[in-house]
Motif scaffolding. Structure first.
Motif, short mmCIF file in Angstrom:
data_model
loop_
_atom_site.label_atom_id
_atom_site.label_comp_id
_atom_site.label_asym_id
_atom_site.label_seq_id
_atom_site.Cartn_x
_atom_site.Cartn_y
_atom_site.Cartn_z
N ALA A 39 0.82 -1.22 0.00
CA ALA A 39 0.00 0.00 0.00
C ALA A 39 0.85 1.27 0.00
CB ALA A 39 -0.93 -0.01 1.21
N ALA A 40 2.16 1.13 0.08
CA ALA A 40 3.05 2.29 0.08
C ALA A 40 2.97 3.03 -1.26
CB ALA A 40 4.49 1.85 0.34
N ILE A 41 3.32 4.29 -1.23
CA ILE A 41 3.27 5.14 -2.41
C ILE A 41 4.45 4.87 -3.33
CG2 ILE A 41 3.47 7.56 -3.14
CD1 ILE A 41 1.88 8.28 -0.63
N VAL A 42 4.18 4.86 -4.64
CA VAL A 42 5.23 4.68 -5.65
C VAL A 42 6.04 5.98 -5.73
CG1 VAL A 42 5.71 4.32 -8.10
CG2 VAL A 42 3.90 3.01 -6.97
N VAL A 43 7.36 5.89 -5.56
CA VAL A 43 8.22 7.07 -5.66
C VAL A 43 9.02 7.09 -6.96
CG1 VAL A 43 8.36 7.48 -3.18
CG2 VAL A 43 10.04 6.00 -4.27
N ALA A 44 9.13 5.96 -7.62
CA ALA A 44 9.79 5.89 -8.92
C ALA A 44 9.18 4.72 -9.69
CB ALA A 44 11.29 5.68 -8.76
N ALA A 45 8.72 5.00 -10.90
CA ALA A 45 8.09 3.95 -11.70
C ALA A 45 8.83 3.81 -13.03
CB ALA A 45 6.63 4.29 -11.96
N TYR A 46 9.11 2.58 -13.40
CA TYR A 46 9.76 2.26 -14.67
C TYR A 46 8.96 1.16 -15.36
CZ TYR A 46 13.47 5.15 -12.90
OH TYR A 46 14.18 6.21 -12.42
N GLU A 48 8.38 0.52 -18.37
CA GLU A 48 9.04 -0.08 -19.53
C GLU A 48 10.02 -1.16 -19.12
OE1 GLU A 48 11.58 3.33 -18.13
OE2 GLU A 48 9.45 3.06 -18.43
N GLN A 49 10.48 -1.11 -17.85
CA GLN A 49 11.37 -2.15 -17.32
C GLN A 49 10.63 -3.12 -16.41
OE1 GLN A 49 14.63 -0.14 -15.41
NE2 GLN A 49 15.30 0.84 -17.30
N GLY A 50 9.38 -2.80 -16.08
CA GLY A 50 8.55 -3.72 -15.31
C GLY A 50 8.70 -3.64 -13.81
N TRP A 51 9.14 -2.50 -13.26
CA TRP A 51 9.29 -2.39 -11.81
C TRP A 51 9.03 -0.97 -11.33
CZ3 TRP A 51 13.07 0.79 -9.67
CH2 TRP A 51 14.08 1.21 -10.53
N SER A 52 8.73 -0.88 -10.02
CA SER A 52 8.52 0.40 -9.36
C SER A 52 9.16 0.34 -7.98
CB SER A 52 7.03 0.70 -9.20
OG SER A 52 6.41 0.84 -10.46
N LEU A 53 9.60 1.49 -7.49
CA LEU A 53 10.14 1.61 -6.14
C LEU A 53 9.08 2.24 -5.27
CD1 LEU A 53 12.48 1.55 -4.08
CD2 LEU A 53 13.11 3.83 -4.92
N LEU A 54 8.76 1.58 -4.16
CA LEU A 54 7.78 2.11 -3.22
C LEU A 54 8.49 2.93 -2.15
CD1 LEU A 54 5.46 -1.00 -2.72
CD2 LEU A 54 5.32 0.83 -4.43
N ILE A 60 8.88 -3.42 -6.45
CA ILE A 60 7.76 -4.28 -6.81
C ILE A 60 7.77 -4.45 -8.32
CG2 ILE A 60 6.07 -2.40 -6.89
CD1 ILE A 60 4.10 -4.46 -5.59
N PHE A 61 7.58 -5.68 -8.76
CA PHE A 61 7.68 -6.01 -10.18
C PHE A 61 6.31 -6.26 -10.77
CE2 PHE A 61 11.64 -7.04 -8.11
CZ PHE A 61 12.55 -6.43 -8.93
N GLU A 62 6.19 -6.10 -12.09
CA GLU A 62 4.89 -6.23 -12.74
C GLU A 62 4.30 -7.64 -12.60
OE1 GLU A 62 6.27 -7.08 -17.34
OE2 GLU A 62 5.46 -5.13 -16.81
#
Length: 84
Positions: A39-46, A48-54, A60-62
């Motif tokens: 439930a944490a907020i996404v601070v960086a989303a990629y 096109e690479q299939g991952w995000s930093l919470l 977290i990966f797609e």
């Protein structure tokens, strides 16, 4: 991240930062060790690479897999579609 046990004050925003998280907003994001950590907020989303930093340090990966800040891996956990 701060190494001390006391909360640190962000010098730019003036927000209070917990020692175990870069989270500076209110309410704070759940820490990486809790069940509701996603439930944490996404601070960086990629996407096109299939991952995000919470905000709590989780990658977290797609495919719904996760890499926790301490290096532990959480296997993908997509719900299984109901068989019709």
């Amino acid at each position: 991240m701060c190494n001390s046990k006391q909360p640190d004050t962000d010098t730019i925003t003036g927000a209070i930062r917990r020692p175990d998280s870069p989270c500076t907003h209110t309410p704070t994001c759940p820490p990486a060790g809790r069940a509701d950590r996603e439930a944490a907020i996404v601070v960086a989303a990629y996407p096109e690479q299939g991952w995000s930093l919470l905000c709590n340090g989780i990658l977290i990966f797609e495919d719904t897999g996760e890499l926790l800040p301490d290096g532990r891996v959480v296997a993908p956990h997509r719900p299984v579609a109901a068989l019709v």
